[in-house]
Design an enzyme around this catalytic site. Structure first.
Site, short mmCIF file in Angstrom:
data_model
loop_
_atom_site.label_atom_id
_atom_site.label_comp_id
_atom_site.label_asym_id
_atom_site.label_seq_id
_atom_site.Cartn_x
_atom_site.Cartn_y
_atom_site.Cartn_z
N ASP A 150 0.84 -1.20 0.00
CA ASP A 150 0.00 0.00 0.00
C ASP A 150 0.87 1.25 0.00
OD1 ASP A 150 -2.15 -1.71 0.14
OD2 ASP A 150 -2.68 -1.22 2.21
N LYS B 37 -6.23 -7.35 0.79
CA LYS B 37 -7.24 -7.85 1.71
C LYS B 37 -6.88 -9.21 2.32
CE LYS B 37 -10.85 -5.12 -0.39
NZ LYS B 37 -10.79 -4.08 0.65
N GLY B 38 -6.34 -10.10 1.50
CA GLY B 38 -5.97 -11.41 2.02
C GLY B 38 -4.89 -11.29 3.08
N ASN C 39 -4.08 -8.69 4.87
CA ASN C 39 -4.60 -8.04 6.08
C ASN C 39 -5.41 -9.02 6.93
OD1 ASN C 39 -3.51 -5.64 5.12
ND2 ASN C 39 -5.45 -4.90 4.26
N ASN D 294 -20.34 -5.96 3.27
CA ASN D 294 -20.92 -4.71 3.74
C ASN D 294 -22.23 -4.51 2.97
OD1 ASN D 294 -20.29 -3.60 1.23
ND2 ASN D 294 -18.42 -2.60 1.97
N THR E 130 -9.06 2.22 6.59
CA THR E 130 -8.46 1.21 5.70
C THR E 130 -8.13 -0.05 6.50
OG1 THR E 130 -7.41 3.00 4.47
CG2 THR E 130 -6.60 0.77 4.05
N ASP F 14 -11.18 -5.79 6.83
CA ASP F 14 -10.31 -6.97 6.83
C ASP F 14 -10.05 -7.45 8.27
OD1 ASP F 14 -10.11 -6.65 4.10
OD2 ASP F 14 -8.33 -5.38 4.26
O1 RIB Z 1 -9.06 -3.44 2.57
C1 RIB Z 1 -7.92 -2.63 2.50
C2 RIB Z 1 -7.01 -3.12 1.42
O2 RIB Z 1 -7.62 -2.97 0.17
C3 RIB Z 1 -5.71 -2.35 1.31
O3 RIB Z 1 -4.70 -2.86 2.14
C4 RIB Z 1 -5.41 -2.38 -0.16
O4 RIB Z 1 -4.25 -3.10 -0.49
C5 RIB Z 1 -6.64 -2.97 -0.82
O5 RIB Z 1 -6.46 -4.27 -1.19
#
Ligand code: RIB
Length: 315
Positions: free
Chosen positions: A11, A38-39, A41, A187, A251, A255
């Site tokens: 990111d 997302k994966g 995280n 969501n 952000t 996740d």
């Molecule tokens: O959900 C947040 C994520 O969405 C970020 O880390 C970004 O990389 C996107 O995939």
């Protein structure tokens, strides 16, 4: 144990005074490169919550890929299944404004090379929770979730980011979800997309969640931002309030919610108990910049959950 099948991005995070409008350039003094996707995280969130966690994904043969793998390992996630593809590591540019609103653009790169066959059968068995999202090829994700279910594992799909679906595609995806998913996490936007525009739900998250669970025959969990979250399973409905926090950056909050929910279910907790822990963790995750820096560990989740009002049974 938890097996996350999904995306890893680096990111590029910028704090901006206002988000750019189409055609506009907004200046800010600096940026940070932070682990995301997302994966990735969700794997880190599950591991911090205390679950034994492994990840299968694709990065590039580059510095970002090396850093993402090292970050997983540092967080206690087994990263042996994160291999290098031929494309560069995925990146996301993330602009966050002074009101904590964000705008994210993802260049998928190596994530698009991920295949269901990258997961050996030996990783799919009763006692495993497979967690997937929508940032790697959908056909591969659905193929893996079907295999997982057939092998007796729990299959959890977070339908994020929201897919753009016409009516036929929504029906097709809903059928696939009904055939391959045990727990659906959405969501309101994602849920509405899957429900084919959700005509008639009138923005009522609880009704939409109930309808998705009934129509698909899954458990359904719906995040509602500052309104908390709801869950539906087997005709029963629950609601949890959001943890009150000063939001810096949302952000990765979704996740965190998904990873912590998966960890709770994997540990044998009930859906409402998992809902409470996930909502507590997601609130805590909004208190710092970036997807992972503010993700809580189990002790902080326990403390926040203990201070929250109990989950209400609403049906
Ligand atoms: O959900 C947040 C994520 O969405 C970020 O880390 C970004 O990389 C996107 O995939």
């Amino acid at each position: 144990m938890i097996l996350v099948f999904g995306s890893l991005n680096m990111d590029l995070v910028m704090r901006v005074p206002t988000l750019p409008r189409p055609g506009e350039t907004v200046l800010c003094p600096s940026y940070r490169t932070l682990p995301g996707g997302k994966g990735n995280n969700q794997a880190v969130a599950a591991a911090r919550a205390g679950a034994a966690t492994a990840m299968v994904g694709r990065v590039g043969d580059d510095g970002f890929g090396q850093r993402l793998r090292a970050n997983l390992t540092d967080n206690g996630v087994d990263a042996a299944g994160v291999t290098a593809g031929t494309n560069p590591t995925g990146i996301a540019t993330i602009a966050v404004d002074d009101r904590a609103e964000n705008c994210i653009t993802v260049a998928s790169g190596a994530n698009l090379e991920l295949r269901a066959d990258d997961v050996p059968d030996a990783m799919l068995r009763p006692g495993t929770t497979v967690v997937a999202q929508m940032e790697v090829p959908l056909a591969e994700t659905l193929a893996l979730l079907r295999r997982a279910r057939a092998a007796g594992a729990r299959a959890l799909l977070n339908l994020a980011p929201a897919p753009a679906l016409d009516a036929d595609a929504a029906v097709h995806l809903a059928t696939a979800v009904a055939n391959s998913v045990d727990v659906l996490v959405v969501n309101e936007l994602e849920g509405a997309a899957l429900a084919g525009g959700a005509a008639g739900t009138g923005g009522d998250g609880l009704a939409l969640c109930h309808r998705l669970a009934a129509d698909l025959g899954t458990a359904c969990v719906m995040t509602l931002g500052g309104q908390g979250a709801v869950a539906a399973e087997g005709g029963r409905l629950w609601r949890v309030r959001a943890l009150p926090v000063d939001v810096v950056d949302t952000t990765g909050a979704g996740d965190t919610f998904t990873g912590v929910l998966a960890a709770a279910l994997d540990a044998g907790l009930s859906l409402p108990d998992g809902l409470l822990r996930a909502a507590a963790a997601a609130g805590l995750a909004c208190r710092g910049v970036g997807a992972q820096d503010s993700m809580p560990d189990a002790a902080r989740i326990n403390a926040a959950a203990a201070d929250m009002p109990p989950v209400e049974a609403v049906g």
